[in-house]
Design an enzyme around this catalytic site. Sequence first.
Site, PDB file in Angstrom:
ATOM      1  N   GLU A   1      15.496  39.720 -65.005  1.00 39.43           N
ATOM      2  CA  GLU A   1      16.652  40.359 -64.362  1.00 39.43           C
ATOM      3  C   GLU A   1      16.267  40.941 -62.996  1.00 39.43           C
ATOM      4  O   GLU A   1      16.966  40.720 -62.010  1.00 39.43           O
ATOM      5  CB  GLU A   1      17.243  41.472 -65.238  1.00 39.43           C
ATOM      6  CG  GLU A   1      17.199  41.229 -66.741  1.00 39.43           C
ATOM      7  CD  GLU A   1      18.150  40.165 -67.251  1.00 39.43           C
ATOM      8  OE1 GLU A   1      19.140  39.872 -66.577  1.00 39.43           O
ATOM      9  OE2 GLU A   1      17.873  39.613 -68.333  1.00 39.43           O
TER      10      GLU A   1
ATOM     11  N   LYS B   1       6.190  44.318 -68.950  1.00 38.13           N
ATOM     12  CA  LYS B   1       7.618  44.667 -68.943  1.00 38.13           C
ATOM     13  C   LYS B   1       8.392  43.400 -68.572  1.00 38.13           C
ATOM     14  O   LYS B   1       7.800  42.341 -68.367  1.00 38.13           O
ATOM     15  CB  LYS B   1       7.875  45.779 -67.923  1.00 38.13           C
ATOM     16  CG  LYS B   1       7.044  47.037 -68.181  1.00 38.13           C
ATOM     17  CD  LYS B   1       7.479  48.233 -67.334  1.00 38.13           C
ATOM     18  CE  LYS B   1       6.938  48.209 -65.931  1.00 38.13           C
ATOM     19  NZ  LYS B   1       7.196  49.464 -65.179  1.00 38.13           N
ATOM     20  N   GLY B   2       9.707  43.496 -68.505  1.00 36.13           N
ATOM     21  CA  GLY B   2      10.514  42.294 -68.258  1.00 36.13           C
ATOM     22  C   GLY B   2      10.599  41.915 -66.796  1.00 36.13           C
ATOM     23  O   GLY B   2      10.357  42.731 -65.896  1.00 36.13           O
TER      24      GLY B   2
ATOM     25  N   PRO C   1       1.067  33.908 -64.609  1.00 32.20           N
ATOM     26  CA  PRO C   1       1.439  34.072 -63.198  1.00 32.20           C
ATOM     27  C   PRO C   1       2.244  32.905 -62.630  1.00 32.20           C
ATOM     28  O   PRO C   1       3.181  33.115 -61.861  1.00 32.20           O
ATOM     29  CB  PRO C   1       0.097  34.184 -62.477  1.00 32.20           C
ATOM     30  CG  PRO C   1      -0.957  34.250 -63.504  1.00 32.20           C
ATOM     31  CD  PRO C   1      -0.382  33.916 -64.835  1.00 32.20           C
TER      32      PRO C   1
END
Lengths: 213, 742
Positions: free
Chosen positions: B707, B703-704, B634
Amino acid sequence: MAKKGSGQNQAEENYLNESRRNFFKQSSLLTALAVTPPAFLKAAEEGLDEKAAGYFEKMPLAIQINGVNHDLSVEPRTTLLDLIREQLALPGTKKGCDHGQCGACTVHVNGNRVLSCLTLAVTAEGKKVTTIEGLADGEKLHPMQEAFIKYDGFQCGYCTPGQIMSGIACIREGHANSDDEIREYMSGNICRCGAYPNIVKAIADVKKGGQTL
Amino acid sequence: MEKDKAPDRIDRVDARAKVTGTASYAADHKIQNTVYGLLVGSTVAKGRIKSIDTKAAEKASGVLAVLTYFNTPKLPGYTTGKDPSKPPTGGQPLRFFATNEIFYYDQAIALVVADTYERVLHAAKLVKAQYEKATHKTSLEDNLATAKVPTGPRQEDYTRGEADSYKNAPVKIEQEYYHPVEVHNPMELGSIVAFWEGAEKVTVYTKTQGVQATQKSISDAFKLPLGNVTVHARHIGGAFGMGLRTWPYEIAAVMAAKKVGKPLKLVLHREQMFTNVGYRPATKQKIGLGATADGKLIGLTHEATGNTSAYEEFTEATVNISRFMYACPNVTTRYRLVPLNVCTPIWMRGPGEATGAFALESAMDELAHALKLDPVEFRVRNHADSDPEKNLPWSSKYLKECYEMGAERIGWKNRKLQPRTNQDGDWLVGYGMGAGSFGAMRWVASVKGILQPEGKLRLQCSVNDMGPGTATMMTAVAADIMGLPPGRIIIEMGSTGLPPGPMQGGSNVTATVGSAVHDVCFAMKEQIAALASKAGSVFSKANSQQLKAEDLLFSENGLSLKSDTSVRLSYSEFFKQNGLPAVEVTKESKGTEQPYSSYSFSVHFVKLRVHPATGRIKIDHVVSCADAGTIVSPKTSESQMIGGAVGGIGMALMEDMVIDQRFGRPINNNLADYHVPVNADIPTVDVLFVNKKDPIIGPMGSKGLGEIALVGVAPAIANAVFNATGKRLRELPITRDKLLEV
């Protein structure tokens, strides 16, 4: 940072006087060469400038870096940044632009923050320089270093040495009295990863801690 | 990660190295007798080099070599890479000095090598060239007529339902959007140290987002066996995409090191960071968007034209976001490229999606205004419950949760539907939002884990860490599974020779490398359980069953039996009894083709003030919300999100590389004239994660993030400016002059 005894100061003073004398000697030689251009050009054509340059290009420099005295011989055109990175193997200070536009190269000279890329090394003659490598006391980190870890005041870490040196100076200068003031006085240090909010938190926390920096 | 357990907020594991100046970046590596290289750039944007006078430079003090087209033999593999189907680019990669043709301003025409930095700096200024100039093209706007369809996959025109059907919708908008060239400008300059051992083996420290890819590029260029090329890049000082390919300057430096037979260091000037290592291309976009009177989308057409170079074809997914972001039966996308006399672009954080989302999310705001609908409500009404492009269910999607939590935190209820109606003293107050998305990818990675007798776990992978906290993420995953404190985990990364990991790009690393760490740790636990089950061990005496990993407790003190924790052994005793120096496990881990569509989603909310008399914009608050699956680390993830918001603020309000079209050269290629956000520009940025596991993508369900942190920020700001002022700005950056002249 001062770790020198008074005897050493005397030695330093002698050294400084010596350096000045050397500088004048060299300067008058250069002047002599300048007024006899044909001879100088001929020497250059014969490749003698290479050897001459090796002698004339350098000046003595006495400088204290992170508490260690250095007696050096440097070219007058060498920046403080290139000196500490390339010649003194202290690569913690970073080059981000070489034009004083980004703050990555910030070090302390006599306790004040300066941009080492815009500082000719010879102008730091007799001065005390602190770089990021000189902040921690052995294993014990400087409070600003601790705070940057605590608040994650970085990502890639490249601008971090400059941010930390600037952050300490920001408090010393009395420019860390509010978040907005910190933002203003830290705006000479660009962080492209965008850690600004965490940098502000770190500096505000150290300021609140009230330690003498 | 166990369910419902708040993940530990571990400190960045390389933080100490970063705050003490001991983290080594490419140019920090000191090798004895290193010499210095510097590039000399072309002063024309197109043409041919007629001659180069290097005499003065060669005679200058300390100069060892001056490489130019006229004295440098072509590399054995100089044509390697000519394959338009291979990303990132199609076409012939540029090799400095292999041709006398000039494709762009500041393309290197010489590389000077000298024994000190000061000397090379001086000598480089003595190189003079004569050119046969040709007419250059550097303006996207002036050359739109030469636009062509790119050859890469997923770049052909796309139509779902009826083409351009927005035109027949009861409520519609049709607008053009533009953003100029934006330059990555990581704080670390492009840097490389290269040294050869003999003629066949080379080692480099360089600024790359993938050591394996750089190894391949150098091996191709010099026709060396892969194993003869060693690449190190443990720390890189940001990159944001510019390290996703091997640039001509890197190959040239390796070439020069070979020629002089000494270790060579080459550091680009900041000016060269604008001209030689890519950027986000200028892009002109057009959106047509139509809906029913009650706000259901009928048709969406998204057209974009970006620039590429005159020698390579660079493409990005600019229009693709419009194909899946909203439930809309009729969608048309068209993507075109204009070749210009500039360096080839390269993906920049949230590459095409950030560009496309600026247009799409601005258009959504415009249509919501036309419909007199709240922009959040308008998006909820058009929420895509499954992927309308691929006709697949989402692997997970919590976009609606993002809308809700972000609206709550920013105080969206205080937003006025009618623009320019919220005043605070002299200032106009506005709220805006924009959504983002990016494919959630899991590629392939190998990780080796070595559990040592003192209870330390060593993890090895060639992936590097440009700042997002890859090493911290790997530590968090392993610490959680192995029951070890983070300080007991040692990460070895960023070098070829380690088990191969992916490029650090496309927001893939947590899903890819994190999953491999996960798999390695579980395999290690199984292996230990098997050893513990052997006859004679304290565990088999206490439990005659074959032990499984879940029957054991793993902690920093060693192993114990879950059913009877008094049955325990330290790792050193355990290894000793088994006659093992350590337990080693290497695993390759990769994602598999699934009948699901996987994307990460984000929503950014902005509250800002505009001073109408001066056009000053002051951002008060940013709230960035992400659906990126499970958040493993986090603390570093929040920093990554904040960084994306800061990048988006730069894109929206400042960043613009201005080219003097008369000469085809940038006029603001330095950090004083090319504005990026500084500390005073950045307000409080709140980061909110949905933090719900994606059940498909991988074992942790992550997940990513990299971006989506930026995709959607710029339109959120543009929309907030509209809400504050009633002025719609469709050209970035939104500067005072534009705001005052509308």
